[in-house]
Design a protein around this motif. Structure first.
Motif, PDB file in Angstrom:
ATOM      1  N   UNK A   6     -28.295 -24.888 -56.940  1.00 47.42           N
ATOM      2  CA  UNK A   6     -28.352 -24.503 -58.139  1.00 47.42           C
ATOM      3  C   UNK A   6     -29.197 -25.441 -58.573  1.00 47.42           C
ATOM      4  N   UNK A   7     -29.527 -25.329 -60.061  1.00 42.58           N
ATOM      5  CA  UNK A   7     -30.935 -26.194 -60.618  1.00 42.58           C
ATOM      6  C   UNK A   7     -30.239 -27.092 -61.895  1.00 42.58           C
ATOM      7  N   UNK A   8     -31.048 -28.197 -62.128  1.00 47.42           N
ATOM      8  CA  UNK A   8     -30.217 -28.419 -63.803  1.00 47.42           C
ATOM      9  C   UNK A   8     -30.709 -28.140 -65.104  1.00 47.42           C
ATOM     10  N   UNK A   9     -29.429 -28.479 -65.570  1.00 51.40           N
ATOM     11  CA  UNK A   9     -29.357 -27.898 -67.435  1.00 51.40           C
ATOM     12  C   UNK A   9     -30.100 -28.973 -67.904  1.00 51.40           C
ATOM     13  N   UNK A 159     -39.595 -32.052 -61.935  1.00 52.46           N
ATOM     14  CA  UNK A 159     -38.824 -30.849 -62.580  1.00 52.46           C
ATOM     15  C   UNK A 159     -38.686 -30.185 -63.662  1.00 52.46           C
ATOM     16  N   UNK A 160     -37.435 -29.437 -63.937  1.00 47.01           N
ATOM     17  CA  UNK A 160     -37.790 -28.673 -65.089  1.00 47.01           C
ATOM     18  C   UNK A 160     -38.180 -29.662 -66.875  1.00 47.01           C
ATOM     19  N   UNK A 161     -38.197 -30.573 -66.538  1.00 48.66           N
ATOM     20  CA  UNK A 161     -37.722 -31.615 -68.139  1.00 48.66           C
ATOM     21  C   UNK A 161     -39.528 -32.674 -67.851  1.00 48.66           C
ATOM     22  N   UNK A 332     -37.615 -21.260 -49.406  1.00 48.97           N
ATOM     23  CA  UNK A 332     -37.439 -21.212 -51.096  1.00 48.97           C
ATOM     24  C   UNK A 332     -36.632 -21.492 -51.919  1.00 48.97           C
ATOM     25  N   UNK A 333     -35.303 -21.075 -51.302  1.00 49.77           N
ATOM     26  CA  UNK A 333     -33.947 -22.045 -52.163  1.00 49.77           C
ATOM     27  C   UNK A 333     -33.571 -22.774 -52.045  1.00 49.77           C
ATOM     28  N   UNK A 334     -34.092 -24.241 -51.509  1.00 48.21           N
ATOM     29  CA  UNK A 334     -33.594 -25.860 -52.002  1.00 48.21           C
ATOM     30  C   UNK A 334     -34.277 -25.998 -52.951  1.00 48.21           C
ATOM     31  N   UNK A 335     -33.659 -27.180 -53.640  1.00 47.65           N
ATOM     32  CA  UNK A 335     -34.123 -28.340 -54.640  1.00 47.65           C
ATOM     33  C   UNK A 335     -33.878 -28.825 -53.891  1.00 47.65           C
ATOM     34  N   UNK A 336     -35.082 -29.936 -54.460  1.00 45.01           N
ATOM     35  CA  UNK A 336     -35.038 -31.780 -54.631  1.00 45.01           C
ATOM     36  C   UNK A 336     -33.672 -31.866 -54.887  1.00 45.01           C
ATOM     37  N   UNK A 337     -33.155 -32.499 -54.068  1.00 40.63           N
ATOM     38  CA  UNK A 337     -32.295 -34.099 -54.903  1.00 40.63           C
ATOM     39  C   UNK A 337     -32.302 -34.971 -55.863  1.00 40.63           C
ATOM     40  N   UNK A 338     -34.042 -35.361 -55.696  1.00 47.43           N
ATOM     41  CA  UNK A 338     -33.594 -36.237 -56.726  1.00 47.43           C
ATOM     42  C   UNK A 338     -34.359 -35.313 -58.245  1.00 47.43           C
TER      43      UNK A 338
END
Length: 479
Positions: A6-9, A159-161, A332-338
């Motif tokens: 999941x992606x971070x809010x 990241x998104x931010x 493609x569905x992997x998320x960076x831990x940091x």
């Protein structure tokens, strides 16, 4: 059943508004506002964008209800899966990926051209490397495009931010430049008697209307980032409609600014000059110095960066969602831990945007037009999904409920079909060319090959329940 990434809010209201508005506006306004006024007159151009804004709002209202209802990365992919199943979802995701990638790949060459304009065409070209499709590919053209792509990739990798901060900064600078232009034009422009006429006739109005749909592409990036929004769900739909209204208002202000800044003859002359940047030329003329034209180009370059950033966000989130749901390789569905970013998806988009300047600026026009077709295919599928889900799952919680939803759904489908007709060789005044149809056809064939290969791989053995969980998570899955 394996774990679901999941992606971070991390996105607030300001971030979301900047993402949508900055992605929609881009660079086109500074280059095209002069042609809108010259072709349609002040009144004709304004009416064209009012009509375009209304049509975009009908489609936007379907997105506004669906996005907070299913606030998951992937947007169109998720909506069409819920309404029509795996196959329709896969190809909806594939075509919206074409849309976002096509525009993202165009931004590097656009930045190169903008910087060349800024230096009056006197930028050292570092040699002509080769010629492709009638345009020379120079060393500086490649260098600027590749460096820009690297910067965009790094921003989104972090990241998104990080992408949101960059987006807000670029969008605000662009807005300052545009608002300054409008205020100066209204305050010190030409007398009313010298302004261009209100209308040029039906042909001119139609010419402007044909350019309008592409100017609103970008609000649909919001659903791609819905999973990363830390705002009340009911506000997502509202901010989407607000962003469309803001874009319509922006274009109308630029039209009025061009019309009031210089005489009608000058507007037409700037429009006919291939080396002109109409809004920048108007700003320089009204203030009496070419320096101000360069200032306006700098502001518009921020629009290139904001649009570029937005489409990288959009394309990487679709690829991430397809990978997470096993529609593409799971990597493609992997998320960076940091950083919490879909790193492989971001890197793939980054690599493609680094390579795109190799095609030269002429060839990339084809990609943009093919991308526009991919966008309206997605609009049609979302409008159809909205109508189906209103009947199929009326009990599903809708934090934002579109008023008169049945009527809105029908009108949105018709609007999407009208947009599609604009690109078809069926009596349309501006159909895609043979090369552009070749690109759409090639992308479709590639999609069919990948679809079949994916079905034949380990991904194809995933159960319906597993795909449902990976697509929607525990909160929104049906079974």
């Amino acid at each position: 059943m394996e774990g679901r990434q999941e992606l971070e809010k991390s996105l607030n209201m300001k971030d979301v508004l900047a993402l949508a508005f900055g992605t929609m506006i881009g660079w086109g306004w500074i280059m095209l506002a002069g042609s809108w006024v010259a072709n349609g007159g002040i009144g004709g151009a304004v009416i064209a964008f009012l009509l375009g804004g209304v049509m975009a709002i009908f489609v936007g209202l379907t997105y506004a209800e669906l996005t907070p209802m299913l606030p998951l990365s992937g947007g169109e992919l998720v909506f069409s899966y819920r309404a029509m199943g795996y196959n329709a979802s896969w190809f909806t995701g594939w075509f919206i990926t074409l849309a976002y990638l096509g525009v993202a790949c165009w931004e590097g060459p656009a930045l190169s051209n903008a910087i060349n304009f800024l230096f009056g065409g006197k930028l050292p070209q570092l040699g002509v490397l080769y010629e492709f499709q009638g345009s020379q590919v120079t060393g500086i053209f490649l260098l600027i495009g590749v460096v820009g792509a690297i910067v965009m990739t790094i921003v989104n990798y972090m990241g998104a931010k990080s992408a949101a901060i960059f987006q807000t900064f670029a969008t605000v600078l662009m807005a300052i430049g545009g608002i300054a232009f409008f205020c100066v034009a209204v305050g010190t422009g030409v007398p009313a008697g010298e302004m261009i006429g209100m209308f040029t006739g039906t042909k001119g109005l139609v010419t402007v209307i044909l350019a309008v749909p592409a100017m609103f592409v970008g609000f649909d990036v919001i659903p791609q980032a819905a999973e990363e929004m830390a705002i009340p769900l009911g506000k997502i739909g509202k901010v989407m409609i607000i962003s469309i209204c803001m874009a319509a208002a922006w274009y109308i202000l630029m039209i009025i600014g061009v019309a009031m800044s210089v005489s009608g003859d000058q507007v037409i002359a700037f429009n006919e000059d291939p080396d002109a940047v109409p809004v920048a030329n108007c700003f320089a003329a009204v203030l009496g110095s070419p320096v101000w034209g360069k200032v306006m180009i700098l502001a518009a370059m921020c629009g290139i960066l904001s649009s570029w950033n937005g489409f990288v966000v959009g394309s990487s989130r679709v690829l991430f969602s397809m990978g997470r749901a096993k529609m593409l390789p799971p990597i493609f569905g992997k998320v960076h831990e940091k950083y919490g970013s879909p790193t492989v998806a971001v890197l793939l988009v980054g690599i493609l945007t680094m390579l795109s300047p190799l095609l030269g600026k002429s060839a990339l026009v084809w990609f943009v037009d093919a991308a526009a077709f991919g966008t309206v295919v997605a609009y049609f599928m979302v409008s159809l999904s909205f109508t189906i889900l209103r009947k199929k799952e009326p009990e599903l919680e809708r934090p934002f409920r579109t008023p008169a939803g049945g009527l809105v759904g029908v009108v949105a489908v018709l609007v999407a079909l009208f947009f599609l007709w604009l690109y078809l060789p069926l009596g349309s005044p501006a159909p895609l060319t043979g090369v552009e149809w070749g690109l759409v056809g090639g992308w479709t064939i590639l999609g069919i090959i990948l679809f079949i290969a994916n079905k034949a791989s380990a991904n194809g053995k995933a159960t319906k329940e597993e795909v449902e969980y990976l697509m929607f998570g525990d909160e929104y899955k049906r079974f």
